[in-house]
Structure formats: structure tokens, C-alpha cells
Design an enzyme around this catalytic site. Structure first.
Site, PDB file in Angstrom:
ATOM      1  N   PHE A  94      21.860 -23.750 -64.997  1.00 30.73           N
ATOM      2  CA  PHE A  94      20.794 -22.839 -64.588  1.00 30.73           C
ATOM      3  C   PHE A  94      19.563 -23.136 -65.426  1.00 30.73           C
ATOM      4  O   PHE A  94      19.661 -23.350 -66.630  1.00 30.73           O
ATOM      5  CB  PHE A  94      21.194 -21.375 -64.808  1.00 30.73           C
ATOM      6  CG  PHE A  94      22.357 -20.938 -63.985  1.00 30.73           C
ATOM      7  CD1 PHE A  94      22.180 -20.508 -62.680  1.00 30.73           C
ATOM      8  CD2 PHE A  94      23.637 -20.958 -64.516  1.00 30.73           C
ATOM      9  CE1 PHE A  94      23.265 -20.110 -61.921  1.00 30.73           C
ATOM     10  CE2 PHE A  94      24.723 -20.554 -63.762  1.00 30.73           C
ATOM     11  CZ  PHE A  94      24.533 -20.133 -62.457  1.00 30.73           C
ATOM     12  N   GLN A 127      18.993 -28.282 -73.829  1.00 32.21           N
ATOM     13  CA  GLN A 127      20.165 -27.807 -73.100  1.00 32.21           C
ATOM     14  C   GLN A 127      21.059 -26.997 -74.033  1.00 32.21           C
ATOM     15  O   GLN A 127      21.203 -27.325 -75.203  1.00 32.21           O
ATOM     16  CB  GLN A 127      20.983 -28.988 -72.564  1.00 32.21           C
ATOM     17  CG  GLN A 127      20.210 -29.918 -71.647  1.00 32.21           C
ATOM     18  CD  GLN A 127      20.990 -31.181 -71.366  1.00 32.21           C
ATOM     19  OE1 GLN A 127      21.306 -31.935 -72.273  1.00 32.21           O
ATOM     20  NE2 GLN A 127      21.302 -31.405 -70.107  1.00 32.21           N
ATOM     21  N   VAL A 138      29.057 -23.683 -68.612  1.00 33.88           N
ATOM     22  CA  VAL A 138      27.758 -23.272 -68.096  1.00 33.88           C
ATOM     23  C   VAL A 138      26.697 -23.937 -68.962  1.00 33.88           C
ATOM     24  O   VAL A 138      26.847 -24.024 -70.182  1.00 33.88           O
ATOM     25  CB  VAL A 138      27.604 -21.731 -68.164  1.00 33.88           C
ATOM     26  CG1 VAL A 138      26.224 -21.295 -67.708  1.00 33.88           C
ATOM     27  CG2 VAL A 138      28.691 -21.040 -67.341  1.00 33.88           C
ATOM     28  N   GLU A 139      25.640 -24.422 -68.313  1.00 27.55           N
ATOM     29  CA  GLU A 139      24.493 -24.980 -69.037  1.00 27.55           C
ATOM     30  C   GLU A 139      23.274 -24.148 -68.705  1.00 27.55           C
ATOM     31  O   GLU A 139      23.053 -23.784 -67.551  1.00 27.55           O
ATOM     32  CB  GLU A 139      24.234 -26.430 -68.595  1.00 27.55           C
ATOM     33  CG  GLU A 139      22.948 -27.006 -69.170  1.00 27.55           C
ATOM     34  CD  GLU A 139      22.513 -28.311 -68.516  1.00 27.55           C
ATOM     35  OE1 GLU A 139      21.460 -28.841 -68.915  1.00 27.55           O
ATOM     36  OE2 GLU A 139      23.215 -28.803 -67.608  1.00 27.55           O
ATOM     37  N   LEU A 140      22.469 -23.849 -69.720  1.00 29.96           N
ATOM     38  CA  LEU A 140      21.152 -23.259 -69.523  1.00 29.96           C
ATOM     39  C   LEU A 140      20.159 -24.234 -70.115  1.00 29.96           C
ATOM     40  O   LEU A 140      20.377 -24.768 -71.211  1.00 29.96           O
ATOM     41  CB  LEU A 140      21.044 -21.892 -70.198  1.00 29.96           C
ATOM     42  CG  LEU A 140      22.031 -20.837 -69.708  1.00 29.96           C
ATOM     43  CD1 LEU A 140      21.813 -19.519 -70.434  1.00 29.96           C
ATOM     44  CD2 LEU A 140      21.936 -20.621 -68.214  1.00 29.96           C
TER      45      LEU A 140
END
Length: 191
Positions: A94, A127, A138-140
Site C-alpha cells: 500500500f 519501504q 504487508v508493505e507500506l
């Protein structure tokens, strides 16, 4: 935003519109719902009443998360025990506004995370990777820092060892339309 009309070509792709949802098996719908609501800001939405299994649907940011409860998750080829957080592993990503704030909030929640930086032509993407309650990663990130460019518009040709054929020499209709749409979005102009 410019709408792109579907165009037939020799390699007719399926008539897709967008990514609708990601479906995840979980050991506890309650724990996973709490994570996706409190950590990622998703909102529970109505789920069809015809389903005869425990689950939940959540929505935000133009995408749905569908949770399917399976307490005996180890019967399937999914994540059973916690694995190290590895940016090269399968994950959902995201885009976020403030990576520093993301890290501070994850620390406040006592969540483990790993960071990485991707650089390209003077641009960099920060990241942050972490796991949900069932070990899905999950990656932001601030991925908008690196422009999305079709390979055919790049001056560098891909190495033949990486691809079976060289990139097309010029941009086609879809590449030009995509670049025009991207440029307009970057300028925040709408028609």
C-alpha cells in the site's frame, strides 16, 4: 482522469478493469479484522449472506480484503509458523503519505518491521514491511517517488538474459495513453 478506451490488438488480454480484492485465509477472523481495521484503516463491509463459512469483508483505498476463517490453516500450503520479515517474499503493498509516521505508529503498537530503500535515477522509495496476525506480509511505501514507465519508453534496453525478446522500439497506443494519463494525474488536472 483520462479514460482509456479498450483497444483490440494481436495479443488480446482479458477485459480487466482493476484489482478488486485480496482473499486471505486466517486462523481468527476477529484478530485479522482488528489488524486490518486498526493498523491499516480498512472498514468492514456487508458480506453476502449465502456464504456458509466464517469470514469478513473489509474495504478501503479502492481495494477489498476478504478474510476466510480456517482454524486448521496448517492443512493448507500457507504460512503456519512465523517467518522472518523478508522484503523479497510475497506481500501486498500500500502506498502511504508518511513512512516516518508509519514506523512510529508500528513501534507504538509493538509491531516488528523491516525497512528497505529502493533507488533509481536519483529517486528513492522508502519501504516498511511487517506481518499480519497470520504471517502474511504487508508493505507500506512512498512508491509514487519512482515514476511508472512502460519498458518501451525507457532508453535502456533490457538484457536478453532477463527477457526472451528485446523491448519494442517505440511506444504503442496503450503506452502513450498510459503516460498521458499518468502525466495528467501528476499535474492534478482532471477533464
Amino acid at each position: 482522469m483520462i479514460e482509456i478506451e479498450e483497444v483490440s490488438n494481436n495479443h488480446e488480454a482479458l477485459p480487466l478493469l482493476s484489482l478488486n480484492h485480496v482473499s486471505l485465509l486466517c486462523t481468527s477472523v476477529w484478530d485479522s479484522m482488528r489488524f486490518y481495521e486498526e493498523v491499516l484503516g480498512f472498514v468492514p463491509i456487508k458480506r453476502p449472506s449465502s456464504f456458509k463459512f466464517n469470514g469478513a469483508w473489509l474495504y478501503n483505498y479502492g481495494i477489498g480484503i476478504h478474510l476466510i476463517e480456517n482454524p486448521s490453516i496448517d492443512d493448507f500450503d500457507t504460512i503456519v509458523k512465523p517467518r522472518p520479515i523478508n522484503p523479497k517474499d510475497n506481500h501486498i503493498s500500500f502506498q502511504c503519505r508518511d513512512v516516518g509516521l508509519v514506523k512510529r505508529r508500528l513501534e507504538d503498537m509493538g509491531m516488528k518491521y523491516v525497512t528497505a530503500v529502493v533507488e533509481d535515477e536519483g529517486n528513492s522509495v522508502d519501504q516498511v514491511f511487517f506481518h499480519d496476525p497470520d504471517g502474511y506480509m504487508v508493505e507500506l511505501c512512498n512508491c509514487e517517488n519512482i515514476p511508472i514507465l512502460p519498458l518501451s519508453s525507457c532508453s535502456l534496453k533490457p538484457r536478453l538474459s532477463s527477457f526472451n525478446r528485446a523491448a519494442p522500439a517505440k511506444c504503442g497506443f496503450m503506452e502513450n495513453a498510459m503516460m498521458e494519463s499518468l502525466s495528467m494525474e501528476m499535474l492534478n488536472i482532471s477533464f
